[in-house]
Design an enzyme around this catalytic site. Structure first.
Site, PDB file in Angstrom:
ATOM      1  N   ARG A 172      50.672  27.383  32.535  1.00 43.04           N
ATOM      2  CA  ARG A 172      49.207  28.157  33.723  1.00 43.04           C
ATOM      3  C   ARG A 172      48.083  27.876  32.812  1.00 43.04           C
ATOM      4  O   ARG A 172      48.143  28.387  31.772  1.00 43.04           O
ATOM      5  CB  ARG A 172      48.746  29.748  33.682  1.00 43.04           C
ATOM      6  N   GLN A 184      48.716  41.286  43.307  1.00 37.27           N
ATOM      7  CA  GLN A 184      48.650  42.346  42.614  1.00 37.27           C
ATOM      8  C   GLN A 184      48.372  43.546  42.665  1.00 37.27           C
ATOM      9  O   GLN A 184      48.299  44.560  42.158  1.00 37.27           O
ATOM     10  CB  GLN A 184      48.082  41.621  41.354  1.00 37.27           C
ATOM     11  N   ASN A 193      38.250  34.361  36.134  1.00 38.53           N
ATOM     12  CA  ASN A 193      38.770  35.493  36.753  1.00 38.53           C
ATOM     13  C   ASN A 193      39.636  35.702  37.545  1.00 38.53           C
ATOM     14  O   ASN A 193      39.399  34.368  38.627  1.00 38.53           O
ATOM     15  CB  ASN A 193      38.390  37.390  36.673  1.00 38.53           C
ATOM     16  N   LYS A 194      40.485  36.061  38.701  1.00 40.24           N
ATOM     17  CA  LYS A 194      41.107  35.785  40.052  1.00 40.24           C
ATOM     18  C   LYS A 194      40.519  35.543  41.111  1.00 40.24           C
ATOM     19  O   LYS A 194      39.403  36.220  41.091  1.00 40.24           O
ATOM     20  CB  LYS A 194      41.759  37.148  40.024  1.00 40.24           C
ATOM     21  N   ASP A 212      40.165  36.138  32.456  1.00 43.91           N
ATOM     22  CA  ASP A 212      41.053  35.132  31.983  1.00 43.91           C
ATOM     23  C   ASP A 212      40.620  33.974  30.990  1.00 43.91           C
ATOM     24  O   ASP A 212      41.410  33.463  30.578  1.00 43.91           O
ATOM     25  CB  ASP A 212      41.791  34.213  33.283  1.00 43.91           C
ATOM     26  N   ARG A 237      52.691  37.899  34.054  1.00 45.02           N
ATOM     27  CA  ARG A 237      51.242  37.579  34.364  1.00 45.02           C
ATOM     28  C   ARG A 237      49.847  38.610  34.263  1.00 45.02           C
ATOM     29  O   ARG A 237      50.854  39.680  33.451  1.00 45.02           O
ATOM     30  CB  ARG A 237      50.983  36.967  36.059  1.00 45.02           C
ATOM     31  N   GLY A 238      49.069  38.230  34.018  1.00 44.86           N
ATOM     32  CA  GLY A 238      47.773  39.024  33.016  1.00 44.86           C
ATOM     33  C   GLY A 238      47.618  37.879  32.151  1.00 44.86           C
ATOM     34  O   GLY A 238      48.176  38.134  31.038  1.00 44.86           O
ATOM     35  N   ALA A 239      46.791  37.269  32.252  1.00 51.68           N
ATOM     36  CA  ALA A 239      46.351  36.866  30.911  1.00 51.68           C
ATOM     37  C   ALA A 239      47.044  37.177  29.099  1.00 51.68           C
ATOM     38  O   ALA A 239      47.175  36.931  28.514  1.00 51.68           O
ATOM     39  CB  ALA A 239      44.550  36.573  30.668  1.00 51.68           C
TER      40      ALA A 239
HETATM   41  O1  MRU Z   1      47.292  35.178  38.094  1.00 50.88           O
HETATM   42  P1  MRU Z   1      47.587  36.361  37.748  1.00 50.88           P
HETATM   43  O2  MRU Z   1      47.836  37.924  38.140  1.00 50.88           O
HETATM   44  O3  MRU Z   1      47.685  36.607  36.459  1.00 50.88           O
HETATM   45  O4  MRU Z   1      45.691  36.868  36.832  1.00 50.88           O
HETATM   46  C1  MRU Z   1      45.413  38.193  36.496  1.00 50.88           C
HETATM   47  C2  MRU Z   1      44.375  38.099  36.756  1.00 50.88           C
HETATM   48  O5  MRU Z   1      43.176  37.807  36.807  1.00 50.88           O
HETATM   49  C3  MRU Z   1      43.628  39.216  35.486  1.00 50.88           C
HETATM   50  O6  MRU Z   1      42.576  40.081  36.125  1.00 50.88           O
HETATM   51  C4  MRU Z   1      43.004  38.976  34.270  1.00 50.88           C
HETATM   52  O7  MRU Z   1      44.470  38.153  33.470  1.00 50.88           O
HETATM   53  C5  MRU Z   1      43.081  39.784  33.531  1.00 50.88           C
HETATM   54  S1  MRU Z   1      44.522  40.774  32.961  1.00 50.88           S
HETATM   55  C6  MRU Z   1      44.132  42.083  32.368  1.00 50.88           C
END
Ligand code: MRU
Length: 335
Positions: A87, A192, A243-244, A233, A44-46
């Site tokens: 996603r 996370q 973002n999250k 994201d 996970r993470g963009a």
């Molecule tokens: O749902 P996730 O864990 O994929 O969400 C991740 C985030 O929101 C991060 O802040 C974002 O992707 C930046 S990652 C460098």
């Protein structure tokens, strides 16, 4: 720590759903398993999602037997469609799949396509590593000696192909010898922050303190936070940031208390075709992620659940956006 690795004919990734208690790796040569790993947040993470998707296409290319290019093309396009459904919010996924699709337009034989697709996936990974390094360097110029930062979710090596985005700024400032402290929010509901950010920062020898998402206003009121730095994201061309979930809360609280609010992301997270945050699709996660916790069900059976995984922070709440190109100050225009 590498979030994902290309092994020549398969990929290897650390299962992030098991961290920090277990370091378990998933190795696969099957893009559908990789697609499932993205969907279930094993990776996970963009930026890491984008890299994984590119490797997924490389795996799909390897799994085609025959020499008919048109059949190969539809096989790869099928994989692109499957991976793009994993996603919806992180634009890096679509950006990376578009790059893989572009490769198909430059070739007309299966063998060349296969080689070029693998090499493009490796390029996407390498470029992200480099972008993380530069984000760290630009962002660290904003961090003063003896400062205390607040971060949300996980933006480190696990979320990217390099050292991270917001977290690369933290590790770069630390490496430069600046004395810094970090508060990491636990980041409900997938945790996370509690599971991944604290684990990574501890490994890097950085002073980190875990708090719940609900403690942030009180900490800012207590003047414990000098600045907030988060990832993204998707960033719309006007600077609105997806973002999250909980990031918008932080931005509002930071503005109220006069605390600078920074967003760090590679240019692959900028969606110049989206004018504002209103058009960014927001993923909704399964009710189970809220209904269950501590290894058991915590909410009454049959309860209604709403679980957006991301929120939009309007550009007016953002002090600066840090990309590999530098520190962008408002008014933002990424078109
Ligand atoms: O749902 P996730 O864990 O994929 O969400 C991740 C985030 O929101 C991060 O802040 C974002 O992707 C930046 S990652 C460098």
């Amino acid at each position: 720590m590498k979030s994902i690795e290309w092994l020549g004919d398969q990929v290897r990734l650390i299962d992030q759903t098991k961290l920090p208690l277990e370091e378990t790796y998933l190795e696969t040569d099957d893009y559908t398993i990789l697609a499932d790993a993205i969907r279930t947040m094993k990776i996970r993470g963009a930026p890491a999602i984008g890299i994984a998707a590119a490797y997924g296409i490389a795996l799909a290319a390897l799994k085609f037997f025959g020499s008919d290019f048109q059949l190969f093309r539809s096989h790869v396009e099928h994989a692109i469609n499957e991976l793009s459904s994993t996603r919806p919010t992180a634009v890096n996924l679509f950006w990376s799949l578009q790059r893989m699709k572009n490769v198909l337009d430059t070739v007309n034989s299966v063998e060349t396509a296969r080689k070029k697709l693998i090499s493009e996936a490796l390029n996407i990974h390498r470029e992200d590593e480099e972008m993380c390094r530069k984000i760290g360097e630009h962002g660290a110029t904003l961090i003063e000696h003896n400062s205390t930062l607040l971060t949300h979710c996980n933006t480190g090596a696990l979320a990217t192909g390099g050292e991270g985005t917001a977290q690369s700024i933290i590790t770069t400032a630390h490496r430069q010898g600046k004395s810094i402290k970090v508060y990491a929010t636990e980041t409900r509901p997938a945790l996370q922050g509690a599971r991944l950010t604290t684990w990574e920062l501890l490994k890097n020898g950085i002073d980190v303190t875990l708090i719940t998402d609900t403690m942030t206003a009180f900490l800012m009121k207590q003047r414990k936070i000098d600045l907030v730095v988060v990832g993204a994201d998707r960033i719309a061309s006007n600077g609105d940031v997806a973002n999250k979930i909980g990031t918008y809360n932080l931005a509002v609280i930071a503005k109220h208390h006069g605390v600078p609010f920074y967003v760090a992301a590679p240019s692959s997270t900028i969606d110049s075709t989206t004018a504002s945050g209103d058009s960014i699709p927001i993923e909704e996660r399964s009710p189970d992620e809220l209904m269950e916790g501590f290894g058991r069900r915590i909410a009454p059976e049959g309860i209604k659940v709403y679980s957006p995984a991301f929120d939009i922070t309007p550009a007016s709440f953002v002090t600066a956006i840090i990309t590999e190109q530098g520190v962008h100050k408002p008014p933002f225009n990424f078109s």
